[in-house]
Design an enzyme around this catalytic site. Structure first.
Site, short mmCIF file in Angstrom:
data_model
loop_
_atom_site.label_atom_id
_atom_site.label_comp_id
_atom_site.label_asym_id
_atom_site.label_seq_id
_atom_site.Cartn_x
_atom_site.Cartn_y
_atom_site.Cartn_z
N CYS A 23 0.83 -1.21 0.00
CA CYS A 23 0.00 0.00 0.00
C CYS A 23 0.86 1.26 0.00
CB CYS A 23 -0.95 0.00 1.19
SG CYS A 23 -2.16 -1.35 1.13
N THR A 24 1.97 1.22 0.71
CA THR A 24 2.89 2.35 0.73
C THR A 24 3.52 2.53 -0.65
OG1 THR A 24 3.33 2.05 3.09
CG2 THR A 24 4.96 3.30 1.83
#
Length: 157
Positions: free
Chosen positions: A46-47
């Site tokens: 997600c990062t």
């Protein structure tokens, strides 16, 4: 609810922003919108996805598109996530899962034989008329933001 398809009208959402305030999708009518759903702030994939979209933000804007991320995390977590990684995107908080359910991305998942409910990483390309132009389901992060940018350019939406 039936699964959304290309050509459908994008469901209306109005959600809190990570930096304060509220964003309503209808307020962006007239612009192309890249709406990407992701499971959780500060996880590896997600990062990486948020950093990739953020790095291409100016190119998306030059092509007439706004990029918005949505996850079930709180506005405070989004604000911390944005600050920690120097993100330049609007991140919306969907704690009650209204948007995830409306877009059909709150699904049963499985990891190591354990079943649980979670957000399926999915991106929607919404035209200026509010119709869904393209859907990427079960997204693999590497190269995804660049692929979506190319789709924005190709469709000229």
């Amino acid at each position: 609810m039936a699964e959304l398809a290309e050509g459908d009208m994008a469901p209306e959402v109005s959600l809190p922003l990570g930096g304060g305030g509220t964003l309503t999708l209808g307020d962006l009518r007239g612009r192309t919108v890249v709406l990407y759903f992701y499971p959780k702030d500060n996880t590896e994939a997600c990062t990486a996805e948020a950093i990739d979209f953020s790095a291409l933000k100016k190119e998306f804007e030059a092509s007439g598109a706004s990029v918005i991320g949505i996850s079930p995390d709180s506005p405070k977590k989004h604000a911390n996530f944005t600050s920690k990684h120097g993100l330049s995107l609007d991140l919306l908080s969907d704690e009650d899962l209204k948007a995830a359910n409306a877009y059909g991305v709150w699904v049963e998942k499985s990891m190591y034989g354990r079943k649980y409910m979670g957000v399926e990483r999915t991106t929607f390309l919404i035209g200026s008329d509010g119709r869904i132009r393209r859907i990427w389901r079960k997204v693999r992060v590497k190269g995804h933001a660049a692929e979506v940018l190319q789709a924005v350019r190709d469709l000229g939406v």
